[in-house]
Write an enzyme that holds these catalytic residues in place. Structure first.
Site, PDB file in Angstrom:
ATOM      1  N   TYR A 145      -4.696  28.238  24.907  1.00  0.00           N
ATOM      2  CA  TYR A 145      -6.535  28.035  24.571  1.00  0.00           C
ATOM      3  C   TYR A 145      -5.983  28.064  23.025  1.00  0.00           C
ATOM      4  CZ  TYR A 145      -6.734  32.865  22.538  1.00  0.00           C
ATOM      5  OH  TYR A 145      -6.636  33.826  22.427  1.00  0.00           O
ATOM      6  N   CYS A 146      -8.154  27.255  22.853  1.00  0.00           N
ATOM      7  CA  CYS A 146      -8.897  27.682  21.758  1.00  0.00           C
ATOM      8  C   CYS A 146     -10.239  27.791  21.749  1.00  0.00           C
ATOM      9  CB  CYS A 146      -8.559  26.050  20.680  1.00  0.00           C
ATOM     10  SG  CYS A 146      -9.583  24.714  22.144  1.00  0.00           S
ATOM     11  N   ARG A 147     -11.084  27.245  21.584  1.00  0.00           N
ATOM     12  CA  ARG A 147     -12.159  27.662  21.052  1.00  0.00           C
ATOM     13  C   ARG A 147     -13.232  27.385  22.181  1.00  0.00           C
ATOM     14  NH1 ARG A 147     -17.871  25.909  20.268  1.00  0.00           N
ATOM     15  NH2 ARG A 147     -17.024  24.090  18.868  1.00  0.00           N
ATOM     16  N   GLY A 168     -11.462  24.285  24.455  1.00  0.00           N
ATOM     17  CA  GLY A 168     -10.583  23.459  25.031  1.00  0.00           C
ATOM     18  C   GLY A 168     -10.137  22.365  24.814  1.00  0.00           C
ATOM     19  N   ILE A 205     -11.844  29.562  24.483  1.00  0.00           N
ATOM     20  CA  ILE A 205     -12.384  31.773  24.790  1.00  0.00           C
ATOM     21  C   ILE A 205     -13.804  31.845  24.368  1.00  0.00           C
ATOM     22  CG2 ILE A 205     -12.531  31.430  22.244  1.00  0.00           C
ATOM     23  CD1 ILE A 205     -11.116  34.410  22.454  1.00  0.00           C
TER      24      ILE A 205
END
Length: 102
Positions: A57-59, A61, A86
């Site tokens: 995951y990242c901020r 996607g 997230i």
């Protein structure tokens, strides 16, 4: 999805990797996640021997999608990442955790 990830994390059969920058991670991450910035993410260096499914995951996607493509190319199997990142996790009211500073 966020709900699927929350359920999977409870099983302990998932290896969650946050590919955001160190500055972003300092603001909080999903509990239990390990941090490997996208710039340093090399699937060949991951120890995949424990059989846990890797989810990235990242901020939002985008970066985790790039990391998932790299992982899929390396393993020859589809790789998963958190849709909405997230941001979606927080919008669902799920907890994040800041690492303790020494």
């Amino acid at each position: 999805s966020v709900a699927e990830l929350a359920d999977l994390l409870e099983t302990g059969k998932v290896r969650l990797i946050d590919v955001r920058t160190a500055e972003e991670v300092a603001e909080g991450k999903i509990p239990g996640a390990e941090h490997i910035p996208l710039a340093e993410f090399d699937p060949a260096k991951l120890d995949l021997s424990d059989g846990r499914e890797v989810i990235l995951y990242c901020r939002s996607g985008r970066r985790s999608g790039i990391a998932a493509e790299r992982l899929a190319q390396f393993t020859g199997k589809p790789a998963k990442h958190l849709a909405g990142g997230i941001k979606a996790w927080r919008e669902a009211g799920l907890p994040t955790k800041k690492d303790e500073q020494p």
